[in-house]
Design a protein around this motif. Structure first.
Motif, short mmCIF file in Angstrom:
data_model
loop_
_atom_site.label_atom_id
_atom_site.label_comp_id
_atom_site.label_asym_id
_atom_site.label_seq_id
_atom_site.Cartn_x
_atom_site.Cartn_y
_atom_site.Cartn_z
N ILE A 198 0.84 -1.20 0.00
CA ILE A 198 0.00 0.00 0.00
C ILE A 198 0.87 1.25 0.00
O ILE A 198 0.55 2.25 -0.66
N MET A 199 2.01 1.20 0.70
CA MET A 199 2.91 2.36 0.78
C MET A 199 3.88 2.43 -0.39
O MET A 199 4.76 3.28 -0.40
N GLY A 200 3.74 1.56 -1.37
CA GLY A 200 4.47 1.74 -2.62
C GLY A 200 5.71 0.91 -2.82
O GLY A 200 6.45 1.15 -3.78
N ALA A 201 5.97 -0.08 -1.98
CA ALA A 201 7.13 -0.92 -2.18
C ALA A 201 6.98 -1.73 -3.47
O ALA A 201 5.87 -2.14 -3.83
N VAL A 202 8.10 -1.96 -4.16
CA VAL A 202 8.11 -2.74 -5.39
C VAL A 202 9.20 -3.79 -5.31
O VAL A 202 10.21 -3.60 -4.63
N PRO A 203 9.04 -4.93 -5.99
CA PRO A 203 10.11 -5.95 -5.98
C PRO A 203 11.36 -5.42 -6.67
O PRO A 203 11.28 -4.69 -7.66
N VAL A 204 12.50 -5.79 -6.14
CA VAL A 204 13.75 -5.33 -6.72
C VAL A 204 13.93 -5.92 -8.12
O VAL A 204 13.84 -7.12 -8.33
N SER A 205 14.12 -5.04 -9.08
CA SER A 205 14.41 -5.44 -10.46
C SER A 205 14.82 -4.19 -11.22
O SER A 205 14.41 -3.07 -10.88
N GLY A 206 15.60 -4.40 -12.27
CA GLY A 206 16.01 -3.26 -13.09
C GLY A 206 14.83 -2.59 -13.76
O GLY A 206 14.79 -1.37 -13.90
N THR A 207 13.84 -3.39 -14.16
CA THR A 207 12.66 -2.84 -14.81
C THR A 207 11.88 -1.92 -13.88
O THR A 207 11.48 -0.82 -14.26
N ASN A 208 11.64 -2.37 -12.65
CA ASN A 208 10.90 -1.55 -11.71
C ASN A 208 11.67 -0.28 -11.33
O ASN A 208 11.08 0.79 -11.16
N PHE A 209 12.98 -0.41 -11.20
CA PHE A 209 13.82 0.75 -10.91
C PHE A 209 13.71 1.78 -12.03
O PHE A 209 13.55 2.99 -11.81
N TYR A 210 13.78 1.29 -13.26
CA TYR A 210 13.65 2.15 -14.44
C TYR A 210 12.30 2.88 -14.44
O TYR A 210 12.22 4.09 -14.65
N LYS A 211 11.23 2.13 -14.19
CA LYS A 211 9.89 2.72 -14.23
C LYS A 211 9.68 3.75 -13.13
O LYS A 211 9.02 4.77 -13.33
N LEU A 212 10.22 3.49 -11.95
CA LEU A 212 10.07 4.45 -10.86
C LEU A 212 10.77 5.76 -11.18
O LEU A 212 10.21 6.85 -10.98
N LEU A 213 11.99 5.68 -11.70
CA LEU A 213 12.70 6.91 -12.04
C LEU A 213 12.03 7.63 -13.21
O LEU A 213 11.94 8.86 -13.22
N SER A 214 11.53 6.88 -14.17
CA SER A 214 10.87 7.50 -15.32
C SER A 214 9.56 8.18 -14.92
O SER A 214 9.11 9.11 -15.58
N SER A 215 8.94 7.72 -13.83
CA SER A 215 7.70 8.34 -13.34
C SER A 215 7.98 9.46 -12.34
O SER A 215 7.06 9.96 -11.71
N LYS A 216 9.26 9.83 -12.20
CA LYS A 216 9.68 10.94 -11.33
C LYS A 216 9.31 10.71 -9.87
O LYS A 216 8.87 11.62 -9.16
N SER A 217 9.52 9.49 -9.42
CA SER A 217 9.23 9.13 -8.04
C SER A 217 10.40 9.46 -7.13
O SER A 217 11.52 9.72 -7.58
N HIS A 218 10.12 9.44 -5.83
CA HIS A 218 11.17 9.49 -4.81
C HIS A 218 11.45 8.05 -4.41
O HIS A 218 10.62 7.40 -3.78
N VAL A 219 12.61 7.55 -4.80
CA VAL A 219 12.94 6.13 -4.69
C VAL A 219 13.91 5.90 -3.54
O VAL A 219 14.89 6.65 -3.38
N LEU A 220 13.65 4.87 -2.76
CA LEU A 220 14.49 4.52 -1.62
C LEU A 220 15.25 3.24 -1.93
O LEU A 220 14.64 2.20 -2.20
N LEU A 221 16.58 3.33 -1.87
CA LEU A 221 17.41 2.19 -2.26
C LEU A 221 18.49 1.94 -1.21
O LEU A 221 19.16 2.87 -0.76
N TYR A 222 18.63 0.67 -0.85
CA TYR A 222 19.70 0.24 0.05
C TYR A 222 20.58 -0.74 -0.70
O TYR A 222 20.22 -1.91 -0.85
N PRO A 223 21.75 -0.30 -1.17
CA PRO A 223 22.63 -1.22 -1.90
C PRO A 223 23.04 -2.44 -1.07
O PRO A 223 23.30 -3.50 -1.62
N GLY A 224 23.09 -2.29 0.26
CA GLY A 224 23.48 -3.41 1.12
C GLY A 224 22.40 -4.45 1.28
O GLY A 224 22.68 -5.60 1.65
#
Length: 703
Positions: A502-528
């Motif tokens: 409900i709060m907007g989490a998405v499964p980790v994948s290059g496709t989802n990362f691409y879509k989030l940035l293309s939709s001008k979202s505020h994306v939270l990423l933990y490389p670790g």
């Protein structure tokens, strides 16, 4: 070791709460017209013959108004608003009875589709939702959901007139004809079948006969368990009872909610002005008794007997065809269903059907959608069941949380926010550090890259504070175990993670990362990732990142601002005393870790070094009296105009190292400054709030 808390899987541990006490006025009668458009039947046989009544085409009394363009609709989905409350105008069970009386007053003819007036605000690309009623047949079972459901679906409700005697197979043909017609008209959109009890059997039958059509089934307390139902004894009772003795009607009315006492409180007392609650209980019971005649009108003896016999045949029909059902399915089951053993039946169906999920509501009765604490749209969003195309898209199909949804999520997690007293620091464009989130850009795309504290404990205060202070929704890149299971086992049920979705989490994948940035979202990423959140003893505040960049080029492609940040405070909450290395030395725990890890998709199998170890486990932690959480967001790093430059592998790696270094500096700054915070201790903060008021911000160190 059998389960693992949701908070360590990347996203905040936000518990789902659907209950809400409703306080709308009981005495104010809302008589909005219920029918906006009615499908006209053009083919009919005698209603007494039990032959199918079908439709060939549809004609509507009034067409729905067009919304703005699809581009504007998509933009509105990205907009998050925590103001207002849609439930103020939500209809009640009293409205169900009032509008049911209107519908059956001039009732007659064959079954038909209608679309409620309040369901006309959906976007042009919304999927079709066909509501299939339960034993009442009125078609108003979603009346308390109409306003919300009508915003994201094109809603049609099936109305079965009181005197109609269409057989179950006739109803199946009617719905099937509509499904096929609408699928032909819009072949690329799914069709939702929402069915209660009898309607659930109807949905299963249609799905079994149409495996080639993209159907999504949402079944509330299916009547497939009729053989175990408490309704069976009513059949011989009704056959022997004189028409003037209406013993069954008070019984059916009482079942409109799972608990008779709760029914009296929720429907009568909560609907009255507060000054009348204590003094008019007896009057409330008189008002409630007036509904007996409505139930009697909806289901006179001969109709009720017909419906019970139909339930029996419908259950047998649906059960015999379960093997042919291939549709995606969500079963919603009640714990206090006095008609069917719904939770037991839900588990049976879940194991019998391949694409089936289940959600349980332990405190609710049979007529689930007529209870105040149930929000069908929230359930659909939490299960990721809303889609406009063949497959669910976690970005384009996402609907931001409503004010009421966020408020419930925040209230359920207020404890951790109070216990940790989060301090947020951000950096302005001129480099000045300020308390609060003023330095965070309002417009995306923005990529937040930081340190994942033990068990991801930092996430709940972080996500909540961004919503409260800046009205910004952080879209987290999360572990797949929140969304899918390879098999059942020891991991928590998927329902545990509904609020994360409900709060907007998405499964980790290059496709989802691409879509989030293309939709001008505020994306939270933990490389670790999980390795960092489940770190070993002595690894507090150590960045466990991959050797090579996983995000820089993608950020540069969309000109995203990268904001490095640090979070400190895990060592003031607990201490790891039994870590992964210790657990793997014990055969029992080693076997459990291997079983847990095998239940979901494993990440970073091609990585090198310690980051490759993504085994799922729960470390042994010695809790402490809560200290305080500190967050420091560094100055945004611009990637706009650097797309070509960062295609160079060395330049890209240099920026990656720069971001990592900035995160380490943020952590070091917070660890040093918190030593001078006089309110680092929980008792000091509680004392301050007791003397200054709970809404006053607790001070911290000098910036």
């Amino acid at each position: 070791m059998a389960t693992i808390p949701a908070s360590c899987i990347f996203s905040a541990d936000l518990s789902a709460i659907y209950r809400r006490d409703k306080t709308s006025s009981f005495g104010e009668r809302r008589r909005n017209p219920v029918l906006k458009r009615v499908a006209v039947t053009t083919e009919q046989t005698s209603s007494n013959s039990g032959t199918a009544v079908t439709t060939s085409g549809r004609s509507f009394v009034q067409e729905k108004a067009q919304r703005s363009s699809e581009a504007e609709a998509e933009t509105s989905l990205r907009r998050v608003n925590v103001e207002g409350d849609w439930e103020e105008s939500r209809k009640s069970l009293k409205d169900y009875f009032d509008e049911a009386k209107d519908m059956i007053r001039s009732d007659g003819g064959p079954p038909r589709w209608f679309s409620p007036l309040e369901c006309g605000a959906h976007s042009p690309d919304s999927p079709l939702l066909l509501y299939l009623p339960g034993i009442d047949g009125v078609g108003l079972g979603l009346i308390m959901q109409h306003q919300r459901v009508g915003q994201i679906f094109d809603v049609w409700c099936l109305h079965i007139p009181v005197k109609d005697r269409t057989s179950f197979t006739g109803l199946v043909k009617l719905v099937e004809r509509t499904v096929r017609s609408e699928n032909y008209r819009l072949p690329n959109r799914p069709i939702y079948l929402v069915g209660e009890s009898l309607g659930a059997c109807l949905a299963l039958a249609v799905a079994a006969q149409n495996p080639d059509i993209d159907l999504v089934l949402i079944l509330a307390n299916p009547a497939t368990s009729f053989s175990k139902s408490q309704l069976q004894p009513l059949i011989p009772l009704l056959q022997l009872t004189p028409d003037q003795v209406l013993l069954a009607f008070p019984y059916m009315l009482r079942l409109m909610q799972g608990d008779p006492l709760r029914m009296a409180v929720d429907i009568l007392v909560k609907g009255l002005p507060l000054q009348h609650e204590a003094g008019e209980v007896s009057q409330d019971l008189v008002v409630m008794s007036s509904y007996h005649s409505v139930v009697a009108d909806i289901m006179p003896k001969e109709t009720l007997l017909w419906k019970l016999e139909m339930l029996k045949s419908a259950s047998a029909y649906a059960n015999s065809r379960l093997h042919a059902v291939k549709a995606q399915m969500l079963i919603i089951s009640s714990g206090k269903d006095q008609l069917f053993p719904s939770q037991e039946e839900g588990e049976r169906l879940r194991h019998a059907l391949s694409k089936c999920q289940i959600r349980k509501f332990n405190d609710n009765g049979h007529f689930l959608f007529l209870e105040d604490d149930i929000d069908l749209v929230t359930i659909i969003k939490g299960t990721s069941f809303y889609r406009r195309g063949k497959y669910h898209d976690y970005v384009s199909d996402f609907i931001p949380p409503t004010p009421d949804e966020f408020r419930k999520i925040y209230e359920s997690n207020r404890g951790i926010c109070v216990a940790t007293g989060p301090v947020m620091l951000s950096t302005l464009e001129d480099g000045k550090i300020v308390r609060g989130l003023a330095g965070i850009p309002s417009e995306g795309p923005v990529l937040f890259v930081g340190y994942h504290m033990l068990l991801g404990l930092e996430l709940t205060p972080l996500v909540c504070q961004f919503m409260i202070e800046r009205n910004i929704l952080l879209r987290g890149i999360a572990h797949p175990l929140m969304f899918v299971r390879l098999r059942d086992g020891l991991l928590p049920d998927l329902a545990t993670f509904d609020t994360h979705r409900i709060m907007g989490a998405v499964p980790v994948s290059g496709t989802n990362f691409y879509k989030l940035l293309s939709s001008k979202s505020h994306v939270l990423l933990y490389p670790g990732g999980m390795r960092e959140a489940l770190h070993r003893k002595g690894e507090e505040y150590k960045l466990l990142w991959p050797d090579h960049s996983e995000f820089v080029r993608m950020a540069a492609r969309f000109g995203a601002k990268i904001i490095p940040f640090g979070a400190v405070g895990e060592d003031d909450i607990g201490q790891v005393v039994f870590d992964y290395d210790d657990l793997m030395k014990i055969p029992y725990f080693k076997a459990q870790i291997e079983a847990l890890t095998g239940e979901t998709i494993k990440l970073r199998t091609d990585a090198n070094g310690e980051i490759q170890n993504q085994d799922i486990h729960l470390p042994g932690i010695l809790p402490k009296l809560p200290g305080r959480f500190y967050y420091y967001f560094g100055k945004p790093i611009e990637t706009e105009g650097r797309k070509q430059e960062l295609r160079d592998r060395e330049k890209c790696h240099e920026l990656y190292i720069e971001v990592k270094s900035e995160v380490e500096k943020c952590i070091a700054y917070l660890k040093e400054k918190r030593e001078t915070d006089p309110y680092r201790n929980l008792l000091a903060r509680l004392t301050y709030q007791a003397t200054h008021g709970p809404t006053n911000e607790v001070p911290t160190f000098q910036i």
